[in-house]
Each structure stands twice: as C-alpha cells, then as structure tokens.
Design a protein around this motif. Structure first.
Motif, mmCIF file in Angstrom:
data_model
loop_
_atom_site.group_PDB
_atom_site.id
_atom_site.type_symbol
_atom_site.label_atom_id
_atom_site.label_comp_id
_atom_site.label_asym_id
_atom_site.label_seq_id
_atom_site.Cartn_x
_atom_site.Cartn_y
_atom_site.Cartn_z
ATOM 1 N N MET A 133 0.808 -1.201 0.000
ATOM 2 C CA MET A 133 0.000 0.000 0.000
ATOM 3 C C MET A 133 0.852 1.266 0.000
ATOM 4 O O MET A 133 0.497 2.207 -0.699
ATOM 5 N N PRO A 134 1.959 1.342 0.739
ATOM 6 C CA PRO A 134 2.773 2.564 0.725
ATOM 7 C C PRO A 134 3.380 2.858 -0.648
ATOM 8 O O PRO A 134 3.621 4.000 -0.975
ATOM 9 N N ARG A 135 3.654 1.827 -1.464
ATOM 10 C CA ARG A 135 4.211 2.054 -2.788
ATOM 11 C C ARG A 135 3.206 2.744 -3.704
ATOM 12 O O ARG A 135 3.588 3.466 -4.607
ATOM 13 N N ALA A 169 0.874 4.853 -2.666
ATOM 14 C CA ALA A 169 0.450 6.149 -2.139
ATOM 15 C C ALA A 169 1.114 7.317 -2.866
ATOM 16 O O ALA A 169 0.443 8.295 -3.205
ATOM 17 N N LEU A 170 2.394 7.250 -3.118
ATOM 18 C CA LEU A 170 3.096 8.364 -3.761
ATOM 19 C C LEU A 170 2.626 8.583 -5.198
ATOM 20 O O LEU A 170 2.289 9.717 -5.559
#
Length: 62
Positions: free
Chosen positions: A1-3, A5-6
């Motif tokens: 999920m963090p990948r 987000a950006l």
C-alpha cells in the motif's frame, strides 16, 4: 500500500493542477456564423444549425 500512495498522490495533484486550465465562459462562434439581434437589443448566439435527419422510429413518435 505505501508504494501506491506516492504515485496516487502525484496523479491526484496533477489532476487538480490541470483542472484549472482553460478559458472560462461561452465558446466563441465560428468566423462565418452571424449573431442574431434579440428583442432586448442584445446579440444572441443562434447556435449551430442541425441538419434534418430522419430516425427509424419517427412514424411512431409523430
């Protein structure tokens, strides 16, 4: 999920930034189109003339 987000945040920022581009207001008529004088003395855009085309359900609708 963090990948995700950006890139999602960058795409959203680009969409918001580009949504303000363009001209606001009515479209300008083509050079060959004439404006019609209205009853109130203001010029009105008659709009494009649409060609009369028949539709196969016209006998049922008329």
């Amino acid at each position: 999920m963090p990948r995700l987000a950006l890139p999602l945040l960058l795409a959203l920022a680009a969409a918001v930034a580009l949504s303000g581009c363009g001209r606001q207001g009515k479209l300008e008529p083509p050079p060959e189109q004439k404006l019609v004088q209205g009853q109130d003395g203001k010029s009105k855009d008659p709009g494009p003339e649409k060609p009369k085309t028949s539709f196969f359900l016209d006998p049922l609708l008329n």
